[in-house]
Design an enzyme around this catalytic site. Sequence first.
Site, mmCIF file in Angstrom:
data_model
loop_
_atom_site.group_PDB
_atom_site.id
_atom_site.type_symbol
_atom_site.label_atom_id
_atom_site.label_comp_id
_atom_site.label_asym_id
_atom_site.label_seq_id
_atom_site.Cartn_x
_atom_site.Cartn_y
_atom_site.Cartn_z
ATOM 1 N N CYS A 84 0.909 -1.040 -0.144
ATOM 2 C CA CYS A 84 0.113 -0.029 -0.085
ATOM 3 C C CYS A 84 1.018 1.272 -0.045
ATOM 4 C CB CYS A 84 -0.839 -0.043 1.186
ATOM 5 S SG CYS A 84 -2.558 1.292 0.908
ATOM 6 N N HIS A 201 -3.536 -5.576 0.960
ATOM 7 C CA HIS A 201 -2.962 -5.839 2.226
ATOM 8 C C HIS A 201 -2.812 -7.394 2.886
ATOM 9 C CE1 HIS A 201 -2.489 -1.520 4.029
ATOM 10 N NE2 HIS A 201 -3.484 -1.426 3.353
ATOM 11 N N GLU A 203 -1.130 -8.770 5.205
ATOM 12 C CA GLU A 203 -1.099 -8.842 6.267
ATOM 13 C C GLU A 203 -2.429 -8.855 7.006
ATOM 14 O OE1 GLU A 203 -1.248 -4.528 6.167
ATOM 15 O OE2 GLU A 203 -0.420 -6.044 4.789
#
Length: 233
Positions: A84, A201, A203
């Site tokens: 990002c 993302h 994560e």
Amino acid sequence: MIAILQFGGSNCDRDAERALEYLGMDAERVWYEDGLPAETTGVLLPGGFSYGDYLRAGAMAARAPVMEAVRTCADRGVPVLGVCNGAQIGCESGLTPGAFTTNASARFQCEPVFLRVENADTPWTRAYEAGDVLSIPIAHGEGRFEADDDTYDRLVSEDRVLFRYCDADGDVTDAANPNGSRGNVAGVLGERDTVAVLMPHPERATLPELGSTDGQGILRGFETAPARLDGAR
């Protein structure tokens, strides 16, 4: 140790640390002014709004002195991943080609999207097969990937497009493109396949309680790290 590089305005650093540690990796948040520790074996540029996205998203962080050390890591084959805002920093600093600009909708978008794996022969995608469809969220206002014709054609011809936005069936369509990215591109490689940036993302799609674990394979790209990078600072 995977260094999660923090700038003023980073806000996904703790999420990244928790995800990497969940996968059994040694990760540590590192303030950019402190430089990269000598024991760095990977670098993650996390999401957020470094320096408030002044000038352009990622432009100011990309010019911080620590990025010279990050580029040295990249040149030595140390895995480097920008997510990002980290992807924006990666492009602005020349780690990867192209640029991420204002979404076609001209608004911030935070939603789950589907990604199709384009190149499964990289550290970041070896857990998948080409054509696999992943569910990973986005959260950005400037995620539209742009590149001039020559750059885009080179990325395609060199198989450096990692992911494209798609629908649940893996079809790459305009309707499945959340931000207007050229060619539905969601992630690309640098000159080495150990360097990658992407807007979604991973994560946030690693811990089972978050609803998707499709991002785990991307973060496991750090397991290609050398034993140690001496003198990283």
